[in-house]
Motif scaffolding. Structure first.
Motif, PDB file in Angstrom:
ATOM      1  N   LEU A  28       8.973 -43.583   4.102  1.00  0.00           N
ATOM      2  CA  LEU A  28      10.255 -43.536   3.398  1.00  0.00           C
ATOM      3  C   LEU A  28       9.977 -43.316   1.921  1.00  0.00           C
ATOM      4  N   MET A  29      10.472 -42.216   1.382  1.00  0.00           N
ATOM      5  CA  MET A  29      10.232 -41.877  -0.014  1.00  0.00           C
ATOM      6  C   MET A  29      11.417 -42.285  -0.881  1.00  0.00           C
ATOM      7  N   ASP A  30      11.138 -43.049  -1.918  1.00  0.00           N
ATOM      8  CA  ASP A  30      12.120 -43.337  -2.955  1.00  0.00           C
ATOM      9  C   ASP A  30      11.875 -42.324  -4.061  1.00  0.00           C
ATOM     10  N   ASP A  31      12.722 -41.314  -4.133  1.00  0.00           N
ATOM     11  CA  ASP A  31      12.563 -40.169  -5.029  1.00  0.00           C
ATOM     12  C   ASP A  31      11.511 -39.218  -4.434  1.00  0.00           C
ATOM     13  N   GLY A  32      11.308 -38.102  -5.086  1.00  0.00           N
ATOM     14  CA  GLY A  32      10.316 -37.147  -4.613  1.00  0.00           C
ATOM     15  C   GLY A  32      10.890 -35.904  -3.981  1.00  0.00           C
ATOM     16  N   LEU A  33      12.209 -35.697  -4.101  1.00  0.00           N
ATOM     17  CA  LEU A  33      12.801 -34.496  -3.513  1.00  0.00           C
ATOM     18  C   LEU A  33      12.183 -33.241  -4.110  1.00  0.00           C
ATOM     19  N   GLN A  34      11.777 -33.310  -5.385  1.00  0.00           N
ATOM     20  CA  GLN A  34      11.175 -32.156  -6.044  1.00  0.00           C
ATOM     21  C   GLN A  34       9.646 -32.208  -6.005  1.00  0.00           C
ATOM     22  N   ASN A  35       9.073 -33.182  -5.299  1.00  0.00           N
ATOM     23  CA  ASN A  35       7.615 -33.293  -5.185  1.00  0.00           C
ATOM     24  C   ASN A  35       7.165 -32.572  -3.919  1.00  0.00           C
ATOM     25  N   PRO A  36       6.319 -31.543  -4.033  1.00  0.00           N
ATOM     26  CA  PRO A  36       5.991 -30.722  -2.861  1.00  0.00           C
ATOM     27  C   PRO A  36       4.787 -31.202  -2.060  1.00  0.00           C
ATOM     28  N   THR A  37       4.115 -32.276  -2.471  1.00  0.00           N
ATOM     29  CA  THR A  37       2.838 -32.604  -1.848  1.00  0.00           C
ATOM     30  C   THR A  37       2.976 -33.096  -0.411  1.00  0.00           C
ATOM     31  N   LEU A  38       4.123 -33.668  -0.067  1.00  0.00           N
ATOM     32  CA  LEU A  38       4.362 -34.195   1.277  1.00  0.00           C
ATOM     33  C   LEU A  38       5.619 -33.547   1.846  1.00  0.00           C
ATOM     34  N   THR A  39       5.500 -32.956   3.020  1.00  0.00           N
ATOM     35  CA  THR A  39       6.639 -32.304   3.645  1.00  0.00           C
ATOM     36  C   THR A  39       7.608 -33.358   4.183  1.00  0.00           C
ATOM     37  N   LYS A  40       8.886 -33.201   3.828  1.00  0.00           N
ATOM     38  CA  LYS A  40       9.900 -34.147   4.290  1.00  0.00           C
ATOM     39  C   LYS A  40      10.515 -33.645   5.598  1.00  0.00           C
ATOM     40  N   SER A  41      10.725 -34.551   6.529  1.00  0.00           N
ATOM     41  CA  SER A  41      11.395 -34.158   7.766  1.00  0.00           C
ATOM     42  C   SER A  41      12.891 -34.383   7.685  1.00  0.00           C
ATOM     43  N   PHE A  42      13.338 -35.260   6.734  1.00  0.00           N
ATOM     44  CA  PHE A  42      14.770 -35.558   6.614  1.00  0.00           C
ATOM     45  C   PHE A  42      15.034 -36.028   5.190  1.00  0.00           C
ATOM     46  N   SER A  43      15.646 -35.170   4.393  1.00  0.00           N
ATOM     47  CA  SER A  43      15.950 -35.523   3.007  1.00  0.00           C
ATOM     48  C   SER A  43      17.428 -35.837   2.852  1.00  0.00           C
ATOM     49  N   ILE A  44      17.711 -36.864   2.059  1.00  0.00           N
ATOM     50  CA  ILE A  44      19.081 -37.302   1.775  1.00  0.00           C
ATOM     51  C   ILE A  44      19.320 -37.154   0.284  1.00  0.00           C
ATOM     52  N   LEU A  45      20.380 -36.445  -0.082  1.00  0.00           N
ATOM     53  CA  LEU A  45      20.726 -36.251  -1.482  1.00  0.00           C
ATOM     54  C   LEU A  45      21.633 -37.401  -1.927  1.00  0.00           C
ATOM     55  N   VAL A  46      21.181 -38.187  -2.896  1.00  0.00           N
ATOM     56  CA  VAL A  46      21.940 -39.325  -3.383  1.00  0.00           C
ATOM     57  C   VAL A  46      22.738 -38.892  -4.614  1.00  0.00           C
ATOM     58  N   VAL A  47      24.044 -39.158  -4.596  1.00  0.00           N
ATOM     59  CA  VAL A  47      24.937 -38.725  -5.676  1.00  0.00           C
ATOM     60  C   VAL A  47      25.674 -39.942  -6.228  1.00  0.00           C
ATOM     61  N   ASP A  48      25.590 -40.133  -7.531  1.00  0.00           N
ATOM     62  CA  ASP A  48      26.354 -41.204  -8.177  1.00  0.00           C
ATOM     63  C   ASP A  48      27.772 -40.709  -8.421  1.00  0.00           C
TER      64      ASP A  48
END
Length: 321
Positions: free
Chosen positions: A136-156
């Motif tokens: 589980l990644m806290d932040d890192g959507l723009q970090n390419p080193t680890l491929t994400k299988s399911f990304s969630i966009l958090v919006v304030d």
């Protein structure tokens, strides 16, 4: 973290003058995120955002980590460890100082094994060796080193996407459309005060949640308090205190991830004594306080209340497939 420029919330002359630099920044980010990352053999869930500052990623990560633990999953959390001095990959110990691993890492480590490090692939490999079956990644959507299988966009909901421009002309790390295209769902925290949802792809599933303080906040009704917070949007802490009936004799805002110095703490203590007020702060701030000072401060935590309580569990079901 420095205060955000005021023009990030509106599209004025300063933002337009900086737009050529924004175009360059967006192009560099696009090249970076296009790099292939390491493909882990377990689900990799990312709680990310497109803006700098406090959208609520860590609050969502804490919620998801707790749900995964309750499901019996061996979830390990990965994050950069902003504000900490640790280099390379480090597993967070609960008694680590915030100056070493960052405040957010200590909050997450209280729920699940947590690793800090800029290279998420290296952290992920270490977590797998330690028995993780979900990352589980806290932040890192723009970090390419680890491929994400399911990304969630958090919006304030309160700040949305600001003026809609990429750094340095606005608060975006990359264009909204580019980030949303890599996400499987979005989570809106709070009411959509800026129309941010209209900027998202129409077919992107959106879950809604509100920030809610611990039930212990009720004990502050009628109490005189000196509230202090070093978080991205301090009013997210101050406003609920007022709504709960606390009498804010003072509200002291510090920069996000602020390292409290001895003079800071001495001044807070003297001001509280002069006002005959109780010191109150956030869990994120509390882990940055020395134990002796922390003992005299009331800590009010925060969590998420979901509009669709079953929806977040269905989202996790999809993420674990």
């Amino acid at each position: 973290m420095p205060r955000a420029p005021s023009f990030w919330s509106r599209d004025g002359v300063a933002a337009r003058l900086l737009s050529p630099l924004s175009a360059m920044g967006a192009a560099l980010t696009a090249r970076r995120v296009a790099r292939p990352g390491w493909q882990a053999p377990v689900p990799v869930i990312c709680c990310g955002n497109v803006t700098v500052g406090g959208a609520g990623k860590t609050t969502l990560a804490l919620d998801l980590a707790q749900r995964l633990v309750e499901r019996g999953r061996a979830v390990h959390v990965l994050l950069r460890g902003y504000g900490g001095s640790a280099r390379g990959v480090k597993r967070v110990a609960r008694d680590d100082p915030a100056a070493l691993v960052g405040d957010e890492a200590l909050l997450l480590a209280a729920v699940a094994p947590t690793w800090v490090g800029g290279d998420r692939a290296a952290s992920g490999r270490a977590a797998l060796a330690a028995g993780a079956d979900v990352l589980l990644m806290d932040d890192g959507l723009q970090n390419p080193t680890l491929t994400k299988s399911f990304s969630i966009l958090v919006v304030d909901g309160a700040t949305g996407f600001g003026n809609g421009r990429v750094l340095p002309a606005g608060p975006l790390r990359e264009p909204v459309a580019a980030a949303a295209a890599r996400c499987r769902a979005a989570v809106l925290i709070g009411a959509d005060a800026t129309g941010a949802l209209s900027r998202l792809p129409p077919l992107l599933p959106v879950l809604r949640a509100d920030l809610v303080q611990d039930a212990s906040i009720g004990a502050l009704a009628g109490q005189t308090v000196l509230a202090f917070a070093g978080i991205a949007i301090p009013d997210k802490f101050f406003a609920p205190l007022r709504r709960a009936g606390a009498v804010l004799a003072a509200a002291r805002a510090f920069p996000d991830h602020h390292a409290y110095s001895a003079p800071d703490l001495h001044a807070l203590r003297l001001q509280a004594e002069a006002l005959n007020a109780r010191l109150v702060t956030t869990p994120k701030d509390a882990v940055r306080l020395p134990p002796g000072f922390r003992a005299i401060v009331t800590v009010i935590g925060v969590g998420l209340e979901w509009d669709d309580r079953d929806g977040i569990d269905r989202l996790l079901d999809a993420a674990l497939c």
